[in-house]
Design an enzyme around this catalytic site. Structure first.
Site, mmCIF file in Angstrom:
data_model
loop_
_atom_site.group_PDB
_atom_site.id
_atom_site.type_symbol
_atom_site.label_atom_id
_atom_site.label_comp_id
_atom_site.label_asym_id
_atom_site.label_seq_id
_atom_site.Cartn_x
_atom_site.Cartn_y
_atom_site.Cartn_z
ATOM 1 N N ARG A 1 -94.469 110.973 -25.988
ATOM 2 C CA ARG A 1 -93.490 111.879 -25.384
ATOM 3 C C ARG A 1 -93.985 112.327 -24.016
ATOM 4 O O ARG A 1 -93.220 112.462 -23.064
ATOM 5 C CB ARG A 1 -93.247 113.108 -26.276
ATOM 6 C CG ARG A 1 -92.133 114.019 -25.716
ATOM 7 C CD ARG A 1 -92.026 115.362 -26.432
ATOM 8 N NE ARG A 1 -93.194 116.196 -26.192
ATOM 9 C CZ ARG A 1 -94.090 116.532 -27.095
ATOM 10 N NH1 ARG A 1 -93.982 116.093 -28.343
ATOM 11 N NH2 ARG A 1 -95.120 117.296 -26.789
ATOM 12 N N TYR B 1 -68.567 114.410 -12.126
ATOM 13 C CA TYR B 1 -68.504 113.791 -13.442
ATOM 14 C C TYR B 1 -68.213 114.836 -14.518
ATOM 15 O O TYR B 1 -68.817 115.914 -14.533
ATOM 16 C CB TYR B 1 -69.829 113.067 -13.717
ATOM 17 C CG TYR B 1 -70.026 112.618 -15.126
ATOM 18 C CD1 TYR B 1 -69.071 111.829 -15.770
ATOM 19 C CD2 TYR B 1 -71.166 112.965 -15.832
ATOM 20 C CE1 TYR B 1 -69.251 111.418 -17.094
ATOM 21 C CE2 TYR B 1 -71.358 112.550 -17.137
ATOM 22 C CZ TYR B 1 -70.392 111.791 -17.755
ATOM 23 O OH TYR B 1 -70.571 111.394 -19.056
ATOM 24 N N ASP C 1 -76.730 113.880 -6.904
ATOM 25 C CA ASP C 1 -76.454 112.818 -7.871
ATOM 26 C C ASP C 1 -76.137 111.558 -7.066
ATOM 27 O O ASP C 1 -75.086 111.461 -6.428
ATOM 28 C CB ASP C 1 -75.278 113.225 -8.760
ATOM 29 C CG ASP C 1 -74.957 112.185 -9.832
ATOM 30 O OD1 ASP C 1 -75.329 111.008 -9.662
ATOM 31 O OD2 ASP C 1 -74.298 112.546 -10.827
ATOM 32 N N LYS D 1 -76.297 103.225 -15.241
ATOM 33 C CA LYS D 1 -75.311 102.561 -14.403
ATOM 34 C C LYS D 1 -75.973 101.464 -13.558
ATOM 35 O O LYS D 1 -76.470 100.494 -14.089
ATOM 36 C CB LYS D 1 -74.592 103.613 -13.548
ATOM 37 C CG LYS D 1 -74.127 104.863 -14.322
ATOM 38 C CD LYS D 1 -73.240 104.560 -15.507
ATOM 39 C CE LYS D 1 -72.521 105.787 -16.066
ATOM 40 N NZ LYS D 1 -73.377 106.817 -16.658
#
Length: 379
Positions: A46, A98, A170, A195
């Site tokens: 982690r 978004y 972004d 993406k």
């Protein structure tokens, strides 16, 4: 190193164990220690994983940053940024963004006492009108999703620095191939790596890149403490995707231009949203801060009704009706009922996300096939 070389070699080293050219997938949760605290830089996955570290170094390289962070999704990356804030802090965000970002801001973090101002940023100077002593973050998306609005990152940066406010951008739609917000003065760059960075619609991931060491330390702490990390297999896939980012983006841009110009000349199409048109608002800003105009195109038909938009997307054959974007295959979406359904109708429509709007993620197929598909679907 130039950008095209960075996508392949940036921040990368051959694996020290056997000289592997590609980073191995270290599919392990933990690492052997010779004595408590005696390890080779890794103790628990982690916190650190060699495959993820290779990817994070690549993120930093292609965005001209110093520190990269990989998360389990784009929203997990955004979540980490908002966790930099305290109750009572305020955020100025573009109002055309978004739907998942809007949902996270309004349905989760407003309940924790963080206030969000959603404003039009086509004139970036307007941002300053909303800044007060509680403002701690400016959230910019450019080009915006799905209206393809362009926001001047340089102006936003000057305002943020004047008022000692963080600026996060972004950069999912543009990718570092087209624009590098850190070079333009941003403090944080965020990607849905699902993406274009991954590029093959086979992984979900988020990314952050920063230059400032103290900011990086805070974000690494949040990443580890909150635990929204990606696994080594996903890290490997996105790292592999980045190696072809430059050649994929070149074709995305070429096909995006061809599709936008075809739609713009079609007698049944009312409006096409693509920043490459000279009459697009802030086209000149797009030219100055982007290297090309990308593969995302939105449009409305002249009939301008929900039913007609649904008919068009259902008739498409090469374009696949699906959520997401940025893969090698072309996708079509209906934002009002898909990606932006979480935004109330009245708020959506204020920014242009009407029921008839269709968003295209133009892939890297043959240009003629894409245009013929649109021709038969629109009629």
């Amino acid at each position: 190193m130039k950008f095209n070389t960075k996508t392949i070699h940036g921040g990368q080293e051959h694996d020290p164990a056997y000289g592997s050219v590609m980073p191995p997938i270290y599919q392990t949760s933990t690492y052997a220690q010779s004595t408590p605290g005696g390890h080779k830089g890794y103790e628990y996955s982690r916190t650190h994983n060699p495959t993820r570290n290779a990817l994070e170094n690549s993120f930093a390289s292609i965005e001209n940053g110093k520190y990269g962070l990989a998360f389990g999704s784009g929203l997990a990356a955004i979540d980490a940024v908002i966790k930099l804030l305290q109750p009572g802090d305020e955020v100025i965000s573009t109002n055309d963004l978004y739907g998942g970002s809007y949902r996270l801001f309004t349905k989760i973090y407003e309940d924790f006492g963080i206030k969000f101002h959603f404003i039009g940023m086509e004139n970036a100077h307007r941002i300053e009108d909303y800044i007060n002593d509680n403002t701690k973050l400016i959230w910019v998306e450019t080009p915006t999703n799905p209206m393809m609005n362009i926001i001047d990152i340089v102006v936003a940066s000057k305002i943020s620095k004047k008022h000692n406010v963080l600026l996060a951008v972004d950069n999912t739609f543009a990718t570092p191939y087209l624009q590098q917000p850190l070079n333009l003065g941003a403090d944080i760059v965020m990607h849905s790596a699902t993406k274009y960075l991954g590029g093959h619609s086979d992984v979900v991931m988020g990314a952050l890149v920063v230059k400032d060491e103290k900011l990086a330390e805070r974000l690494y702490f949040i990443q580890n403490a909150s635990g929204a990390v990606c696994g080594p297999q996903d890290s490997f896939l996105v790292l592999r995707g980045i190696k072809t980012l430059h050649i994929r983006m070149q074709r995305h841009c070429e096909n995006g231009r061809a599709v936008a110009e075809y739609l713009n000349s079609h007698p049944k199409i009312e409006k096409v949203y693509w920043p490459g048109f000279e009459n697009h608002p802030n086209h000149n800003i797009a030219k100055s801060q982007m290297n090309d105009f990308g593969g995302m195109v939105s449009f409305t038909a002249k009939s301008n009704n929900y039913e007609e938009a649904i008919k068009i997307v259902e008739k498409l054959k090469v374009f696949t009706l699906a959520e997401s974007l940025g893969g090698v295959e072309s996708l079509a979406g209906h934002p009002a009922s898909m990606t932006h359904a979480s935004i109330p109708k009245e708020e959506r429509e204020k920014t242009g996300v009407v029921d008839s709007l269709i968003r295209l993620s133009v892939g890297i197929e043959d240009e003629e096939d894409l245009i013929n598909d649109l021709k038969q679907a629109i009629g």
